[in-house]
Design an enzyme around this catalytic site. Structure first.
Site, PDB file in Angstrom:
ATOM      1  N   GLN A   1       0.760  -1.277   0.228  1.00 45.94           N
ATOM      2  CA  GLN A   1       0.029   0.040  -0.144  1.00 45.94           C
ATOM      3  C   GLN A   1       0.707   1.122   0.050  1.00 45.94           C
ATOM      4  O   GLN A   1       1.703   1.354   0.701  1.00 45.94           O
ATOM      5  CB  GLN A   1      -0.733   0.037   1.177  1.00 45.94           C
TER       6      GLN A   1
ATOM      7  N   ARG B   1      -7.299   1.035   0.396  1.00 44.38           N
ATOM      8  CA  ARG B   1      -7.166  -0.509   0.313  1.00 44.38           C
ATOM      9  C   ARG B   1      -7.849  -0.820  -0.883  1.00 44.38           C
ATOM     10  O   ARG B   1      -7.787  -1.827  -1.739  1.00 44.38           O
ATOM     11  CB  ARG B   1      -8.258  -0.908   1.429  1.00 44.38           C
TER      12      ARG B   1
ATOM     13  N   ALA C   1      -0.485 -15.939  -1.344  1.00 42.13           N
ATOM     14  CA  ALA C   1      -0.272 -15.251   0.099  1.00 42.13           C
ATOM     15  C   ALA C   1      -0.245 -13.677  -0.299  1.00 42.13           C
ATOM     16  O   ALA C   1      -0.588 -13.047   0.567  1.00 42.13           O
ATOM     17  CB  ALA C   1       1.160 -15.620   0.574  1.00 42.13           C
TER      18      ALA C   1
ATOM     19  N   PRO D   1      -4.781  -8.387  -0.831  1.00 41.92           N
ATOM     20  CA  PRO D   1      -5.401  -8.937   0.208  1.00 41.92           C
ATOM     21  C   PRO D   1      -5.722 -10.447  -0.264  1.00 41.92           C
ATOM     22  O   PRO D   1      -6.426 -10.688  -1.418  1.00 41.92           O
ATOM     23  CB  PRO D   1      -6.820  -8.109   0.356  1.00 41.92           C
TER      24      PRO D   1
ATOM     25  N   ASP E   1      -2.809 -16.266  10.965  1.00 42.18           N
ATOM     26  CA  ASP E   1      -3.470 -15.541  12.107  1.00 42.18           C
ATOM     27  C   ASP E   1      -3.734 -16.845  13.181  1.00 42.18           C
ATOM     28  O   ASP E   1      -4.027 -16.479  14.482  1.00 42.18           O
ATOM     29  CB  ASP E   1      -4.953 -15.225  11.690  1.00 42.18           C
TER      30      ASP E   1
ATOM     31  N   ARG F   1      -0.619 -17.441  15.241  1.00 43.31           N
ATOM     32  CA  ARG F   1      -0.437 -16.413  16.271  1.00 43.31           C
ATOM     33  C   ARG F   1      -1.508 -16.792  17.193  1.00 43.31           C
ATOM     34  O   ARG F   1      -1.185 -16.487  18.570  1.00 43.31           O
ATOM     35  CB  ARG F   1      -0.884 -15.112  15.476  1.00 43.31           C
TER      36      ARG F   1
ATOM     37  N   HIS G   1      -8.526 -12.643   6.143  1.00 42.80           N
ATOM     38  CA  HIS G   1      -7.179 -12.353   6.639  1.00 42.80           C
ATOM     39  C   HIS G   1      -7.091 -11.021   6.747  1.00 42.80           C
ATOM     40  O   HIS G   1      -6.949 -10.099   5.775  1.00 42.80           O
ATOM     41  CB  HIS G   1      -6.373 -13.033   5.647  1.00 42.80           C
TER      42      HIS G   1
HETATM   43  N1  LIG Z   1      -1.057 -13.696   3.467  1.00 42.36           N
HETATM   44  C1  LIG Z   1      -0.448 -13.271   4.557  1.00 42.36           C
HETATM   45  O1  LIG Z   1      -0.693 -13.837   5.781  1.00 42.36           O
HETATM   46  C2  LIG Z   1       0.847 -12.327   4.497  1.00 42.36           C
HETATM   47  C3  LIG Z   1       1.682 -11.992   5.522  1.00 42.36           C
HETATM   48  C4  LIG Z   1       2.519 -10.849   5.099  1.00 42.36           C
HETATM   49  C5  LIG Z   1       2.637 -10.360   3.883  1.00 42.36           C
HETATM   50  N2  LIG Z   1       1.616 -10.816   3.076  1.00 42.36           N
HETATM   51  C6  LIG Z   1       1.706 -10.144   1.562  1.00 42.36           C
HETATM   52  O2  LIG Z   1       2.830 -10.825   0.849  1.00 42.36           O
HETATM   53  C7  LIG Z   1       3.060  -9.914  -0.535  1.00 42.36           C
HETATM   54  C8  LIG Z   1       4.510  -9.584  -0.442  1.00 42.36           C
HETATM   55  O3  LIG Z   1       5.122  -9.187   0.975  1.00 42.36           O
HETATM   56  P1  LIG Z   1       6.517  -8.750   0.807  1.00 42.36           P
HETATM   57  O4  LIG Z   1       6.920  -8.332   1.985  1.00 42.36           O
HETATM   58  O5  LIG Z   1       7.325  -9.926   0.384  1.00 42.36           O
HETATM   59  O6  LIG Z   1       6.907  -7.658  -0.355  1.00 42.36           O
HETATM   60  P2  LIG Z   1       8.212  -7.245  -1.096  1.00 42.36           P
HETATM   61  O7  LIG Z   1       8.103  -6.054  -1.565  1.00 42.36           O
HETATM   62  O8  LIG Z   1       9.257  -7.686  -0.168  1.00 42.36           O
HETATM   63  O9  LIG Z   1       8.284  -8.434  -2.271  1.00 42.36           O
HETATM   64  C9  LIG Z   1       7.324  -8.268  -3.505  1.00 42.36           C
HETATM   65  C10 LIG Z   1       8.022  -9.021  -4.458  1.00 42.36           C
HETATM   66  O10 LIG Z   1       7.258  -9.105  -5.465  1.00 42.36           O
HETATM   67  C11 LIG Z   1       7.974  -8.655  -6.763  1.00 42.36           C
HETATM   68  N3  LIG Z   1       6.912  -8.355  -7.677  1.00 42.36           N
HETATM   69  C12 LIG Z   1       6.135  -7.007  -7.807  1.00 42.36           C
HETATM   70  N4  LIG Z   1       5.471  -7.272  -8.946  1.00 42.36           N
HETATM   71  C13 LIG Z   1       5.806  -8.293  -9.569  1.00 42.36           C
HETATM   72  C14 LIG Z   1       5.287  -9.176 -10.915  1.00 42.36           C
HETATM   73  N5  LIG Z   1       4.484  -8.298 -11.666  1.00 42.36           N
HETATM   74  N6  LIG Z   1       5.859 -10.150 -11.282  1.00 42.36           N
HETATM   75  C15 LIG Z   1       6.762 -10.622 -10.340  1.00 42.36           C
HETATM   76  N7  LIG Z   1       7.295 -10.366  -9.178  1.00 42.36           N
HETATM   77  C16 LIG Z   1       6.619  -9.204  -8.948  1.00 42.36           C
HETATM   78  C17 LIG Z   1       8.805  -7.646  -6.238  1.00 42.36           C
HETATM   79  O11 LIG Z   1       9.840  -7.589  -7.287  1.00 42.36           O
HETATM   80  C18 LIG Z   1       9.274  -8.317  -4.915  1.00 42.36           C
HETATM   81  O12 LIG Z   1      10.584  -8.837  -5.024  1.00 42.36           O
HETATM   82  C19 LIG Z   1       2.385  -8.532   0.120  1.00 42.36           C
HETATM   83  O13 LIG Z   1       1.122  -8.543  -0.804  1.00 42.36           O
HETATM   84  C20 LIG Z   1       2.003  -8.482   1.418  1.00 42.36           C
HETATM   85  O14 LIG Z   1       1.062  -8.006   1.969  1.00 42.36           O
HETATM   86  C21 LIG Z   1       0.620 -11.701   3.237  1.00 42.36           C
END
Ligand SMILES: NC(=O)c1ccc[n+]([C@@H]2O[C@H](COP(=O)([O-])OP(=O)(O)OC[C@H]3O[C@@H](n4cnc5c(N)ncnc54)[C@H](O)[C@@H]3O)[C@@H](O)[C@H]2O)c1
Length: 321
Positions: free
Chosen positions: A87, A93, A123, A126, A153, A156, A180
């Site tokens: 974000q 959102r 993952a 949203p 969750d 946790r 989530h």
């Molecule tokens: N489901 C869950 O419980 C949970 C928990 C934590 C984070 N997340 C989500 O996981 C996702 C990743 O988080 P993060 O901290 O690793 O972010 P990050 O920014 O560290 O990593 C994202 C990666 O995606 C790559 N990327 C972006 N667009 C792309 C595309 N079109 N093709 C291929 N690669 C691409 C970027 O280059 C980067 O390496 C986020 O959406 C975050 O909200 C989910």
């Protein structure tokens, strides 16, 4: 699951914090013979593959790891998607949802063009909505498109109850259900420590009351905010949760995990993905486990589902036609 070869291949799309925590955890726990890293930033994927390969001498078993591209998905058993934009300041959102829908659509289209016919584990947030997008764009059966849902969750919740009662979290049995996100809830009537209902423990012990259970839930619900405030992102927990889901699939475990699954009438809900216990096998989601929720919890489930559906209609479906 693919029968094209006798090695199990996992492709990871998105080698950021979450993706690499998953990759590192999978390498340490074993389970797949091949792990392919794909990212928009090819250099990053290459560096990550090199770094992981340098740990192989200490891993429980051999794993072939390389930085690849979407053509590697054709032979994959599982594609895990952790790519996505975070974000931005001032972004709502709904804006983020529209942006990530477009990103997810382009990723899934490229994966499907490879001939992929395995199981998706999503993952990216949203997550309930991005899993819906993945299913719609891929056209795969809903049983083969799984979101991480409320697995993190739930972990946790188990940790925090175990911590409060000084009990191993593996002996705490309960779920966080629904989105989530902020509209998740705990069905406390289905929560146990060992085989003892937690509401009986509340009746018997001085050090646990209903107010404390509510505080535990709120701490779970707000955990991501609390961690992001301190270290900007959360990743180890979700990395291990993804490993748990992937290993349940690869090993045909029939484990019950709170994934994001498509509801088709269960809980009176239909047509969107949401966090619910489900049986996970080598074919994906074998069945959604439908708990007998009381009226209060059923109302929470309905509300959470309605919120997700409204978001899908406003900021996802318009980008899927
Ligand atoms: N489901 C869950 O419980 C949970 C928990 C934590 C984070 N997340 C989500 O996981 C996702 C990743 O988080 P993060 O901290 O690793 O972010 P990050 O920014 O560290 O990593 C994202 C990666 O995606 C790559 N990327 C972006 N667009 C792309 C595309 N079109 N093709 C291929 N690669 C691409 C970027 O280059 C980067 O390496 C986020 O959406 C975050 O909200 C989910």
């Amino acid at each position: 699951m693919s029968t094209k070869k006798n090695v199990r291949r996992v492709v990871l799309v998105g080698t950021g914090f979450v993706g690499m925590s998953f990759a590192y955890s999978l390498l340490n726990q074993g389970g797949a013979e091949e792990l392919v890293l794909v990212d928009l930033d090819k250099n990053k994927a290459e560096g990550e593959a090199m770094d992981l390969n340098h740990g192989l001498a200490f891993a429980p078993r051999k794993m072939r790891i390389w930085a690849g591209d979407y053509s590697d998905c054709g032979d994959a058993d599982i594609v895990v998607i952790t790519a996505g934009a975070a974000q931005a300041p001032g972004e709502t959102r709904l804006d983020l949802c529209a942006k990530n829908t477009k990103i997810m659509r382009s990723i899934v289209e490229q994966i499907m063009a490879s001939g992929f016919d395995g199981i998706f584990v999503v993952a990216s947030n949203p997550v309930d909505i991005m899993t819906y997008v993945t299913q719609k764009v891929s056209g795969l059966p809903a049983s083969r498109v799984i979101g991480s849902g409320t697995t993190l969750d739930t972990a946790r919740l188990r940790f925090m109850i175990g911590d409060h009662l000084n009990v191993d979290p593996r002996n705490v049995h309960g779920y966080i259900m629904a989105e989530h996100g902020d509209s998740s809830f705990v069905p406390w009537t289905h929560t146990y420590v060992g085989t003892k209902p937690i509401l009986e423990i509340v009746d018997e012990r001085e050090d646990l009351d209903l107010g404390q259970l509510q505080t535990i839930y709120e701490n779970v619900r707000d955990a991501a905010y609390a961690i992001i405030e301190r270290k900007k992102a959360t990743y180890y927990g979700i990395g291990m949760a993804l490993t748990r889901v992937v290993r349940a699939i690869l090993n045909d475990e029939h484990s019950i995990l709170t994934v994001s699954a498509l509801l088709e009438g269960q809980y009176g809900c239909e047509g969107a993905y949401i966090g619910t216990p489900a049986v996970i096998t080598r074919d994906g989601i074998q069945e959604v486990v439908e708990l007998d929720l009381n009226a209060v919890d059923q109302a929470k489930m309905t509300k959470s589902f309605t919120t997700l559906k409204a978001t899908i209609e406003a900021s996802t479906d318009p980008y899927l036609d």
